[in-house]
Design an enzyme around this catalytic site. Structure first.
Site, PDB file in Angstrom:
ATOM      1  N   ILE A  96      41.174 -64.054   0.150  1.00 28.32           N
ATOM      2  CA  ILE A  96      42.127 -63.987  -0.959  1.00 28.32           C
ATOM      3  C   ILE A  96      42.745 -65.362  -1.214  1.00 28.32           C
ATOM      4  O   ILE A  96      43.750 -65.484  -1.897  1.00 28.32           O
ATOM      5  CB  ILE A  96      43.219 -62.922  -0.730  1.00 28.32           C
ATOM      6  CG1 ILE A  96      43.921 -63.108   0.614  1.00 28.32           C
ATOM      7  CG2 ILE A  96      42.629 -61.524  -0.843  1.00 28.32           C
ATOM      8  CD1 ILE A  96      45.068 -62.131   0.830  1.00 28.32           C
ATOM      9  N   CYS A  98      51.621 -74.412  19.160  1.00 32.49           N
ATOM     10  CA  CYS A  98      50.521 -73.493  19.446  1.00 32.49           C
ATOM     11  C   CYS A  98      49.716 -73.946  20.664  1.00 32.49           C
ATOM     12  O   CYS A  98      49.330 -73.131  21.512  1.00 32.49           O
ATOM     13  CB  CYS A  98      49.620 -73.359  18.230  1.00 32.49           C
ATOM     14  SG  CYS A  98      50.392 -72.545  16.823  1.00 32.49           S
ATOM     15  N   TRP A 121      36.258 -71.291   4.978  1.00 30.53           N
ATOM     16  CA  TRP A 121      35.562 -72.159   4.017  1.00 30.53           C
ATOM     17  C   TRP A 121      34.045 -71.935   4.070  1.00 30.53           C
ATOM     18  O   TRP A 121      33.256 -72.808   3.754  1.00 30.53           O
ATOM     19  CB  TRP A 121      35.911 -73.611   4.291  1.00 30.53           C
ATOM     20  CG  TRP A 121      37.311 -73.954   3.849  1.00 30.53           C
ATOM     21  CD1 TRP A 121      37.702 -74.366   2.604  1.00 30.53           C
ATOM     22  CD2 TRP A 121      38.504 -73.912   4.637  1.00 30.53           C
ATOM     23  NE1 TRP A 121      39.060 -74.576   2.568  1.00 30.53           N
ATOM     24  CE2 TRP A 121      39.591 -74.310   3.802  1.00 30.53           C
ATOM     25  CE3 TRP A 121      38.779 -73.563   5.960  1.00 30.53           C
ATOM     26  CZ2 TRP A 121      40.910 -74.369   4.256  1.00 30.53           C
ATOM     27  CZ3 TRP A 121      40.087 -73.624   6.417  1.00 30.53           C
ATOM     28  CH2 TRP A 121      41.133 -74.021   5.565  1.00 30.53           C
TER      29      TRP A 121
END
Length: 410
Positions: free
Chosen positions: A206, A373, A186
């Site tokens: 993208i 994670c 961002w």
């Protein structure tokens, strides 16, 4: 009849736990699996017997059942830590009998190609979920990569700035540099580098939603004369630059294109250029199985992503570029803390997420993702490294080398 059989089969596997402990409450029955002791320990409550057949499908089935509310725990991260601590035995079995279980996966993998069109679709599936959601979870700069917690009690914002400063320092960025960034996010790095170093930055993504926010933030920071945002695939980039930055983008490249990625990075750099790569890595010994396995992360969170190993990256750098590695640092412990803070932020905004349309199933999926994670980094099943790669004509002044050496020593 399937559910009792599945329960027996799952418990037979769980009773092979040799580090840590899982206590499973299923109605009137309680099953204790593992020796306990100093290892991580967690408790699970089965709400519906339909969970047992789903648990036979490993990590993906485990998370599917959790998302459906078929089981719960008061500490999801620790459940995954127990799994990660004992994964060595599972990996050994997968390697021993891999030819039986992975033949189909290898055939399917042989026909898959990570084309620019497919890459855009895969990236959109994650990064275009909504800027509002990510803004609730991340720091104010919306850095979606590991922060560096160098001081006790550092905030997520402080730690993210420390990471950005580390990147700028390692590349010795200055007003004469033109930097290309692969993976805009961002706009956090591009704006930071332009405002603190006065360098030019050409950054590409993208993701349409990331591009829109990054472009707006560049204007708001008053650095539109220094920063150019592009909506291009990294393979479409041209020109040559002084420095290159890529923060946790390589994981979306796909294992067949690691060579293409490094070759393109090398092509974009001048003869005396520098590249900084921040990458989430898998252990070298797990890479061959991991790259073709459909984990729940690759299925639901980062479609078709693949974690490289350090060896795989080094091999591709040697084969496909004229760069050499001049610095390699491990930052794995920082990622566990980063994920803890993301998870805390995410669940402190449940009402706002609900109002935005992110229902309970979505939030449980992301609870699974963040906890999975976090556990992986906590148990070092996955890692985080920064690599600095140099082109042949790069030279560092003696005083800078001495300063860097002294900083590391302290």
């Amino acid at each position: 009849m399937i559910e009792p059989f599945a329960r027996t089969a799952v418990l037979a596997v769980l009773r092979r736990i040799n580090v840590g402990q899982l206590t499973i409450h299923d109605g009137a029955h309680t099953y204790v699996c593992g020796p306990g002791g100093a290892g991580p320990s967690a408790s699970i409550t089965i709400h519906d017997a339909k969970a047992w057949p789903m648990l036979l499908h490993g990590g993906t089935g485990c998370v599917d059942a959790y998302v459906d509310g078929l089981w719960d725990t008061d500490d999801l991260t620790t459940v995954f830590r127990v799994a990660a601590r004992n994964i060595g035995r599972v990996d050994a079995l997968r390697k021993r009998f891999g030819f039986l279980g992975t033949a189909g996966l290898r055939v399917r993998d042989a026909f898959e190609r990570n084309t620019p069109e497919r890459s855009r679709k895969d990236i959109s599936a994650h990064y275009d979920l909504g800027n509002e959601m990510f803004s609730l979870m991340l720091d104010p700069k919306m850095m979606y990569s590991c922060a560096f917690f160098e001081k006790p009690g550092a905030t997520l914002a402080d730690a993210s700035d420390r990471k950005l400063e580390t990147v700028c320092e390692k590349l010795d960025l200055g007003p004469d540099d033109h930097v290309v960034e692969i993976g805009t996010g961002w706009g956090g790095f591009a704006v930071y580098a332009a405002t603190t170093r006065g360098c030019r930055v050409t950054t590409t993504t993208i993701s349409q939603e990331q591009f829109d926010v990054a472009t707006k933030r560049v204007v708001e920071a008053g650095v539109e004369h220094l920063v150019e945002c592009r909506l291009d695939d990294y393979r479409e980039m041209t020109g040559q630059y002084d420095k290159l930055v890529s923060l946790e983008m390589i994981e979306a490249v796909g294992h067949k294109d690691f060579g293409t990625y490094f070759a393109q990075c090398s092509k974009l750099l001048k003869a005396d250029g520098l590249m900084l790569l921040q990458a989430i890595t898998i252990d070298d010994r797990s890479y061959d199985i991991s790259k073709i396995t459909r984990s729940f992360i690759r299925t639901y969170i980062f479609p078709n992503g693949c974690l490289p190993s350090v060896k795989v990256m080094a091999d591709n750098v040697a084969r496909r570029t004229n760069m050499r590695t001049i610095d390699l640092e491990d930052y794995t412990p920082h990622y566990a803390e980063t994920l803890r803070q993301w998870r805390t932020n995410f669940f402190s905004h449940t009402d706002e997420l609900d109002a935005l349309g992110y229902d309970d199933k979505f939030r449980r999926l992301w609870h699974g993702y963040l906890s999975y994670c976090e556990a992986g980094f906590e148990e070092r099943h996955i890692g985080l490294v920064q690599m600095v790669l140099a082109k042949p004509q790069y030279r560092i002044g003696l005083h800078k080398a001495q300063e860097a050496q002294a900083a590391k020593a302290s």
